[in-house]
Design an enzyme around this catalytic site. Structure first.
Site, PDB file in Angstrom:
ATOM      1  N   GLU A 277      -6.101   4.052  -5.945  1.00  0.00           N
ATOM      2  CA  GLU A 277      -7.364   4.202  -5.224  1.00  0.00           C
ATOM      3  C   GLU A 277      -7.848   5.610  -5.541  1.00  0.00           C
ATOM      4  OE1 GLU A 277      -7.616   5.498  -1.388  1.00  0.00           O
ATOM      5  OE2 GLU A 277      -9.488   4.510  -0.913  1.00  0.00           O
TER       6      GLU A 277
ATOM      7  N   ASP B 265       0.863  -1.186   0.000  1.00  0.00           N
ATOM      8  CA  ASP B 265       0.000   0.000   0.000  1.00  0.00           C
ATOM      9  C   ASP B 265       0.902   1.239   0.000  1.00  0.00           C
ATOM     10  OD1 ASP B 265      -3.252   0.173   1.454  1.00  0.00           O
ATOM     11  OD2 ASP B 265      -2.184   1.775   0.369  1.00  0.00           O
TER      12      ASP B 265
ATOM     13  N   ASP C 124      -2.761   4.842  -2.467  1.00  0.00           N
ATOM     14  CA  ASP C 124      -3.785   5.463  -1.630  1.00  0.00           C
ATOM     15  C   ASP C 124      -4.131   6.872  -2.124  1.00  0.00           C
ATOM     16  OD1 ASP C 124      -5.197   5.157   1.012  1.00  0.00           O
ATOM     17  OD2 ASP C 124      -4.130   7.024   1.393  1.00  0.00           O
TER      18      ASP C 124
ATOM     19  N   HIS D 248     -11.242  -2.379   3.675  1.00  0.00           N
ATOM     20  CA  HIS D 248     -11.080  -1.977   5.077  1.00  0.00           C
ATOM     21  C   HIS D 248     -11.788  -0.651   5.385  1.00  0.00           C
ATOM     22  CE1 HIS D 248      -8.185   0.251   2.819  1.00  0.00           C
ATOM     23  NE2 HIS D 248      -7.997   1.041   3.841  1.00  0.00           N
ATOM     24  N   ASP D 249     -12.303   0.014   4.328  1.00  0.00           N
ATOM     25  CA  ASP D 249     -12.998   1.301   4.532  1.00  0.00           C
ATOM     26  C   ASP D 249     -14.506   1.161   4.411  1.00  0.00           C
ATOM     27  OD1 ASP D 249     -10.557   3.164   2.586  1.00  0.00           O
ATOM     28  OD2 ASP D 249     -10.649   2.764   4.745  1.00  0.00           O
TER      29      ASP D 249
HETATM   30  O1  TEU Z   1      -9.204   6.015   1.776  1.00  0.00           O
HETATM   31  C1  TEU Z   1      -9.527   7.204   1.101  1.00  0.00           C
HETATM   32  C2  TEU Z   1     -10.954   7.240   0.848  1.00  0.00           C
HETATM   33  O2  TEU Z   1     -11.536   6.305   0.379  1.00  0.00           O
HETATM   34  C3  TEU Z   1     -11.659   8.468   1.215  1.00  0.00           C
HETATM   35  O3  TEU Z   1     -11.765   9.214   0.036  1.00  0.00           O
HETATM   36  C4  TEU Z   1     -12.897   8.008   1.905  1.00  0.00           C
HETATM   37  O4  TEU Z   1     -13.942   8.761   1.490  1.00  0.00           O
HETATM   38  C5  TEU Z   1     -12.528   8.079   3.343  1.00  0.00           C
HETATM   39  O5  TEU Z   1     -12.190   6.749   3.746  1.00  0.00           O
HETATM   40  C6  TEU Z   1     -13.622   8.650   4.161  1.00  0.00           C
HETATM   41  O6  TEU Z   1     -14.706   7.782   4.126  1.00  0.00           O
HETATM   42  C7  TEU Z   1      -7.809   5.817   1.875  1.00  0.00           C
HETATM   43  C8  TEU Z   1      -7.596   4.629   2.777  1.00  0.00           C
HETATM   44  O7  TEU Z   1      -8.181   3.479   2.167  1.00  0.00           O
HETATM   45  C9  TEU Z   1      -8.242   4.930   4.105  1.00  0.00           C
HETATM   46  O8  TEU Z   1      -8.175   3.795   4.978  1.00  0.00           O
HETATM   47  C10 TEU Z   1      -7.502   6.101   4.720  1.00  0.00           C
HETATM   48  O9  TEU Z   1      -8.160   6.472   5.914  1.00  0.00           O
HETATM   49  C11 TEU Z   1      -7.470   7.298   3.763  1.00  0.00           C
HETATM   50  O10 TEU Z   1      -7.181   6.966   2.423  1.00  0.00           O
HETATM   51  C12 TEU Z   1      -6.372   8.262   4.191  1.00  0.00           C
HETATM   52  O11 TEU Z   1      -5.126   7.631   3.958  1.00  0.00           O
END
Ligand code: TEU
Ligand code: CA
Length: 565
Positions: free
Chosen positions: A256, A98, A199, A332-333
């Site tokens: 991403e 990542d 990311d 994970h999000d």
């Molecule tokens: O997630 C970014 C992301 O998907 C954001 O635009 C999303 O809307 C956010 O998670 C709020 O809901 C990446 C990683 O996957 C995430 O785990 C991190 O917290 C984030 O970037 C910052 O690095």
């Protein structure tokens, strides 16, 4: 479309903190993953995407990096990491790391230096601005609540952080920053890494002048995405990254990229001219969000199958012949796929298999998020104290304490959409702590682990695990599934998602009943009938009838795939 190893791959995402704890401190670690590589090999996955394992104060669970060339001590050491990489390679698996370079941790030495003063050599590694009219330099909101700017009394200026205040954005306008990033990428690639998941890589270029966002809500801070998503120099930066790093290695790269459309994504991943191989797009992840343009992900609106079909079909057709999809329904999000898009009650097993069928039989790389292969579900912790995710905790405080939202209403949104749904420990057995740890896990285990766990799945020939294993095997046996052209069928059907794949005279007919009621599948009149009888390749129910394809009554959440010439 050239044939490529990554196009033929299935991705498995490991969230190390919650995967397996080998030393009893309650935190998942690298040696824990090493101990479970045989399990991943049995499932049959080809690539493993590891969420960040670099040194971090864990304000955002590793997405706030304080040393890009060191492993987070609670996860282990660089030697453990090398042993893990070697273990994967010996099993024919590839490792995707990542890459988090839109921002660092505020404890990274670069930021510690930058904060020392305006003339520090690292100052413009980050984005500093004086205040405006006694307030922040602009009205942008952070994704994690409040302003995207933090005041630094030492220098009297603010620094930008699209995420938490402990995640200061890097200044990609600074060529020294870009060279530092390329150097750390080479460092990992020279260790033997096979790819990067990048990311929020489409946020690295910000609009000149960092202008205010239009006011479209009563909130104090506004979503400024139009000024930092797919910004003016994004393609230039990625093209430079490709020239400086990517084109020198045989690797897989996936960005991403929230809020990209098919058209804008193709600027990044067009096979002829793009700099990356694929993107994780978010359109289908926004189908159950109330205000899709807002920064607040934790809102809830019922999603409709028609929207899911329209969205995924648009990406299938839009990228066909030009770019490669990353196919996912959870990570994970996000909440757990079976709870969000399936039915985690009476129809948990069949609907989890249905969702897997959708992801693995479309064109693109299917992503399996840890636990999805055994149908793990969302969790419903009773009190906010049981939650860990900074996004959730900030949301709860702002909603309840600042905006007066009813605590139960806030918890209901967290139950539906909170990121900790995906971060409860992987459920390995019905034993203590679901076999995840001999200690007390950093976050509670989902109480349904006695019923939903790997040990149970491996003992049940009809489990979701073996269904995933079969899907992965079918992809390997049938290039049609990987490379076949995609065409939607029954586009207007309110219950059934159906599509066809075609490749070198072979066809695959897929029919998925996304409802709790039975649904009648009727072959479209213009569907060319096969010369020889179609062969049932896969189904999530026992299928007796060998009647033709013309009329098939699909049971609740029943999915089938037929192979024909
Ligand atoms: O997630 C970014 C992301 O998907 C954001 O635009 C999303 O809307 C956010 O998670 C709020 O809901 C990446 C990683 O996957 C995430 O785990 C991190 O917290 C984030 O970037 C910052 O690095
Ligand atoms: Ca541990």
């Amino acid at each position: 479309m050239d044939r490529k190893w990554w196009k033929e791959s299935v991705m498995y995402q490991v969230y190390p903190r919650s995967f397996y704890d080998s030393n009893g401190d309650g935190i998942g670690d690298l040696r824990g993953i090493l101990e479970k590589l045989d399990y991943l090999q049995q499932l049959g996955v080809d690539m493993v995407w590891l969420s960040p394992v670099y040194k971090s104060p864990n304000d955002d669970n590793g997405y706030d990096i304080s040393d890009y060339r060191e492993i987070m001590p609670e996860f282990g050491t660089l030697d453990d990491w090398r042993e893990l990489l070697d273990g994967m390679h010996r099993r024919g698996m590839r490792l995707v790391m990542d890459l988090v370079v839109n921002h660092t941790s505020d404890e990274h030495p670069w930021f510690v230096e930058a904060r020392k003063g305006k003339d520090n050599p690292c100052r413009d590694y980050y984005i500093w601005r004086p205040g405006k009219n006694g307030a922040e330099p602009n009205n942008w909101a952070s994704f994690f609540g409040g302003s995207a700017w933090e005041y630094d009394p030492g220098s009297g200026e603010y620094y930008l952080h699209l995420f938490t205040r402990k995640q200061p954005d890097l200044n990609w306008e600074n060529p020294r920053v870009r060279q530092e990033v390329y150097a750390l990428m080479r460092w990992w690639l020279d260790q033997g890494v096979d790819g990067f998941r990048m990311d929020v890589i489409n946020m690295i270029s910000k609009a000149p002048g960092l202008p205010d966002a239009p006011v479209h809500s009563s909130r104090r801070y506004q979503f400024g995405g139009q000024h930092f998503i797919h910004g003016p120099r994004l393609l230039e930066f990625l093209d430079e990254m490709k020239r400086e790093v990517l084109c020198h290695y045989d690797l897989f790269t996936v960005g991403e990229t929230p809020q990209e459309s098919v058209a804008t994504a193709l600027e990044l991943i067009d096979e002829e001219s793009g700099s990356l191989h694929s993107v994780v797009q978010f359109e289908h992840m926004d189908l159950d969000v109330q205000d899709r343009g807002s920064v607040q992900r934790l809102s809830l609106a019922p999603w409709k199958l028609a929207d899911l079909k329209e969205t995924l079909d648009r990406w299938q057709i839009g990228l066909q012949g030009r770019g490669w999809n990353s196919l996912y329904l959870s990570n994970h999000d996000q909440g757990r796929a079976v709870s969000r898009f399936g039915d985690d009650g009476a129809y948990r097993v069949v609907s989890a298999k249905l969702l897997a069928t959708l992801l693995h039989l479309q064109q693109g790389i299917p992503y399996i998020y840890q636990g999805e292969e055994i149908g793990m579900t969302n969790v419903r912790f009773e009190s906010i104290e049981q939650y860990r995710d900074v996004e959730t905790l900030n949301f709860y405080r702002e909603a309840v304490e600042e905006r007066g939202m009813d605590p139960q209403a806030a918890l209901a949104l967290i139950h539906a959409k909170g990121r900790d749904n995906a971060r409860t420990p992987m459920q390995w057995s019905a034993g203590e702590q679901a076999g995840f740890s001999q200690g007390t896990p950093w976050i509670g285990v989902n109480p349904n682990y006695p019923q939903i766990n790997v040990e149970q799945a491996l003992a049940d020939p009809d489990s979701i695990f073996y269904y995933y294993q079969k899907l992965i095997r079918l992809r390997r046996e049938h290039p049609l599934i990987v490379y076949g052209d995609y065409s939607p069928l029954l586009v207007e059907h309110p219950q059934i998602y159906a599509f066809r794949r075609e490749w070198q005279g072979e066809r695959l007919l897929v029919m998925l009943n996304f409802s709790r009621e039975s649904a009648l599948f009727e072959l479209p009149p213009d569907f060319p009938l096969p010369e020889s009888p179609a062969r049932l390749l896969l189904s999530n129910y026992p299928v007796e009838d060998s009647a033709g394809l013309q009329h098939i009554t699909l049971r609740p959440y029943e999915g089938r795939a037929y192979l024909m010439k």
